[in-house]
Design a protein around this motif. Structure first.
Motif, PDB file in Angstrom:
ATOM      1  N   TRP A  32       1.013  -1.352   0.021  1.00 34.57           N
ATOM      2  CA  TRP A  32       0.064   0.108  -0.108  1.00 34.57           C
ATOM      3  C   TRP A  32       0.943   1.150  -0.245  1.00 34.57           C
ATOM      4  O   TRP A  32       0.432   2.090  -0.757  1.00 34.57           O
ATOM      5  CB  TRP A  32      -0.947   0.226   1.248  1.00 34.57           C
ATOM      6  CG  TRP A  32      -2.040  -0.864   1.100  1.00 34.57           C
ATOM      7  CD1 TRP A  32      -2.227  -2.387   1.234  1.00 34.57           C
ATOM      8  CD2 TRP A  32      -3.365  -0.488   0.425  1.00 34.57           C
ATOM      9  NE1 TRP A  32      -3.467  -2.770   1.020  1.00 34.57           N
ATOM     10  CE2 TRP A  32      -4.305  -1.729   0.500  1.00 34.57           C
ATOM     11  CE3 TRP A  32      -4.021   0.741   0.227  1.00 34.57           C
ATOM     12  CZ2 TRP A  32      -5.605  -1.615   0.117  1.00 34.57           C
ATOM     13  CZ3 TRP A  32      -5.365   0.815  -0.142  1.00 34.57           C
ATOM     14  CH2 TRP A  32      -6.045  -0.355  -0.167  1.00 34.57           C
ATOM     15  N   VAL A  33       1.872   1.152   0.796  1.00 31.75           N
ATOM     16  CA  VAL A  33       2.794   2.366   0.663  1.00 31.75           C
ATOM     17  C   VAL A  33       4.032   2.313  -0.111  1.00 31.75           C
ATOM     18  O   VAL A  33       4.853   3.294  -0.252  1.00 31.75           O
ATOM     19  CB  VAL A  33       3.381   2.468   2.161  1.00 31.75           C
ATOM     20  CG1 VAL A  33       2.454   2.869   3.131  1.00 31.75           C
ATOM     21  CG2 VAL A  33       4.203   1.484   2.455  1.00 31.75           C
ATOM     22  N   ARG A  34       3.989   1.439  -1.103  1.00 32.90           N
ATOM     23  CA  ARG A  34       4.883   0.951  -2.175  1.00 32.90           C
ATOM     24  C   ARG A  34       6.339   0.957  -1.430  1.00 32.90           C
ATOM     25  O   ARG A  34       7.067   1.758  -1.846  1.00 32.90           O
ATOM     26  CB  ARG A  34       4.888   2.273  -2.996  1.00 32.90           C
ATOM     27  CG  ARG A  34       3.490   1.933  -4.132  1.00 32.90           C
ATOM     28  CD  ARG A  34       3.483   3.249  -5.162  1.00 32.90           C
ATOM     29  NE  ARG A  34       2.309   3.204  -6.090  1.00 32.90           N
ATOM     30  CZ  ARG A  34       0.986   3.275  -5.711  1.00 32.90           C
ATOM     31  NH1 ARG A  34       0.607   3.212  -4.517  1.00 32.90           N
ATOM     32  NH2 ARG A  34       0.117   2.976  -6.938  1.00 32.90           N
ATOM     33  N   TYR A 114       0.276   2.236  14.054  1.00 29.85           N
ATOM     34  CA  TYR A 114       0.687   3.551  13.659  1.00 29.85           C
ATOM     35  C   TYR A 114       0.647   4.604  14.769  1.00 29.85           C
ATOM     36  O   TYR A 114       1.588   5.477  14.699  1.00 29.85           O
ATOM     37  CB  TYR A 114      -0.610   4.274  12.807  1.00 29.85           C
ATOM     38  CG  TYR A 114      -0.408   3.909  11.142  1.00 29.85           C
ATOM     39  CD1 TYR A 114       0.552   4.479  10.673  1.00 29.85           C
ATOM     40  CD2 TYR A 114      -0.825   2.735  10.624  1.00 29.85           C
ATOM     41  CE1 TYR A 114       0.791   4.362   9.278  1.00 29.85           C
ATOM     42  CE2 TYR A 114      -0.641   2.577   9.288  1.00 29.85           C
ATOM     43  CZ  TYR A 114       0.371   3.324   8.638  1.00 29.85           C
ATOM     44  OH  TYR A 114       0.536   2.968   7.447  1.00 29.85           O
ATOM     45  N   THR A 143       4.633   6.067   7.680  1.00 22.60           N
ATOM     46  CA  THR A 143       3.818   7.225   8.419  1.00 22.60           C
ATOM     47  C   THR A 143       3.946   8.478   7.450  1.00 22.60           C
ATOM     48  O   THR A 143       2.699   9.276   7.816  1.00 22.60           O
ATOM     49  CB  THR A 143       4.867   7.597   9.246  1.00 22.60           C
ATOM     50  OG1 THR A 143       5.980   8.098   8.924  1.00 22.60           O
ATOM     51  CG2 THR A 143       4.912   6.463  10.714  1.00 22.60           C
ATOM     52  N   ASP A 144       4.462   8.295   6.459  1.00 18.97           N
ATOM     53  CA  ASP A 144       4.313   9.602   5.401  1.00 18.97           C
ATOM     54  C   ASP A 144       2.778   9.848   4.902  1.00 18.97           C
ATOM     55  O   ASP A 144       2.025  10.895   5.046  1.00 18.97           O
ATOM     56  CB  ASP A 144       4.925   9.700   4.170  1.00 18.97           C
ATOM     57  CG  ASP A 144       6.259  10.118   4.600  1.00 18.97           C
ATOM     58  OD1 ASP A 144       6.444  11.157   5.601  1.00 18.97           O
ATOM     59  OD2 ASP A 144       7.564   9.903   3.953  1.00 18.97           O
ATOM     60  N   PRO A 145       2.141   8.654   4.449  1.00 22.68           N
ATOM     61  CA  PRO A 145       0.684   8.845   3.792  1.00 22.68           C
ATOM     62  C   PRO A 145      -0.276   9.116   5.080  1.00 22.68           C
ATOM     63  O   PRO A 145      -1.029   9.802   4.654  1.00 22.68           O
ATOM     64  CB  PRO A 145       0.330   7.258   3.532  1.00 22.68           C
ATOM     65  CG  PRO A 145       1.691   6.811   3.341  1.00 22.68           C
ATOM     66  CD  PRO A 145       2.745   7.346   4.199  1.00 22.68           C
ATOM     67  N   VAL A 146       0.074   9.062   6.484  1.00 18.21           N
ATOM     68  CA  VAL A 146      -0.637   9.580   7.470  1.00 18.21           C
ATOM     69  C   VAL A 146      -0.670  10.854   7.748  1.00 18.21           C
ATOM     70  O   VAL A 146      -1.656  11.611   8.177  1.00 18.21           O
ATOM     71  CB  VAL A 146      -0.629   8.303   8.552  1.00 18.21           C
ATOM     72  CG1 VAL A 146      -1.452   8.842   9.807  1.00 18.21           C
ATOM     73  CG2 VAL A 146      -1.078   6.930   8.248  1.00 18.21           C
ATOM     74  N   ARG A 148       1.130  13.165   5.959  1.00 16.87           N
ATOM     75  CA  ARG A 148       0.911  14.391   5.076  1.00 16.87           C
ATOM     76  C   ARG A 148      -0.352  15.249   4.931  1.00 16.87           C
ATOM     77  O   ARG A 148      -0.104  16.526   4.621  1.00 16.87           O
ATOM     78  CB  ARG A 148       1.304  13.595   3.552  1.00 16.87           C
ATOM     79  CG  ARG A 148       1.553  14.298   2.401  1.00 16.87           C
ATOM     80  CD  ARG A 148       1.807  13.514   1.164  1.00 16.87           C
ATOM     81  NE  ARG A 148       2.892  12.684   1.250  1.00 16.87           N
ATOM     82  CZ  ARG A 148       2.561  11.259   1.058  1.00 16.87           C
ATOM     83  NH1 ARG A 148       1.585  10.877   0.699  1.00 16.87           N
ATOM     84  NH2 ARG A 148       3.783  10.506   1.284  1.00 16.87           N
TER      85      ARG A 148
END
Length: 187
Positions: A32-34, A114, A143-146, A148
């Motif tokens: 999901w986070v690649r 998380y 953590t970046d997608p959360v 951002r």
């Protein structure tokens, strides 16, 4: 069995079950986070979870980007953990309650994961800013997608990023909401 022994055994079973569940959650999140699958930590996650996931994946295909085999293994690990805790504590819990509790533990453990990852990321930003480490890189990817969206909404205050604090408060509130929904909250 004395209650203190049963309590200690249920703690051990719950801890082992949760630790493996967290590793399975990480396996679910990596695509999901690649994430970089050349990262040694990502490879370790795959190696630890593959004995249960890969045979099931041959039978159960993924649905879109959702790795259904890993999700099913995660559900059964939580189900078995709760079942064993119920046996140790001598609590009669029905199969339906175990299934509902196991299903609800998945998002709760994801929230807890998380929460922990954001705390670790904040601490690492104080201790080793800008340094490269495979663990730091993976935590950043997760953590970046959360973080951002909150960074876009909340500007830094005097060069201090407060978005992790807001994220941790929201996650903490969601964990408390989830805890009230679980019929057999043994972990």
């Amino acid at each position: 069995m004395p209650s203190n022994v049963a309590d200690a055994l249920s703690f051990i079973v719950g801890s082992i079950g949760q630790l493996y569940a967290y590793v399975l959650l990480l396996r679910l999140l990596l695509p999901w986070v690649r994430a970089d699958f050349h990262n040694p930590i990502a490879q370790a996650i795959l190696k630890i979870t593959s004995p249960l996931v890969v045979p099931l994946r041959r039978v159960i295909p993924a649905i879109g980007r959702i790795d259904t085999a890993t999700l099913l293994v995660l559900f059964f690990v939580l189900y078995l953990t709760l079942f064993l805790i119920g046996l140790i504590m001598q609590i009669a819990v029905g199969a339906t309650f175990l299934a509902i509790s196991s299903a609800l533990y998945i998002p709760m453990l994801l929230l807890r994961l998380y929460f922990f990852l954001v705390i670790v990321r904040v601490i690492l930003s104080w201790v080793a800013p800008g340094g490269y480490n495979p663990a730091v890189a993976l935590i950043g990817m997760l953590t970046d997608p959360v973080l951002r969206p909150f960074r876009r909404l909340i500007p830094p205050l005097g060069g201090f990023d407060v978005s992790p604090i807001v994220v941790m408060i929201l996650i903490g509130a969601l964990i408390r909401l989830m805890r009230g929904l679980i019929p057999f909250a043994a972990m």
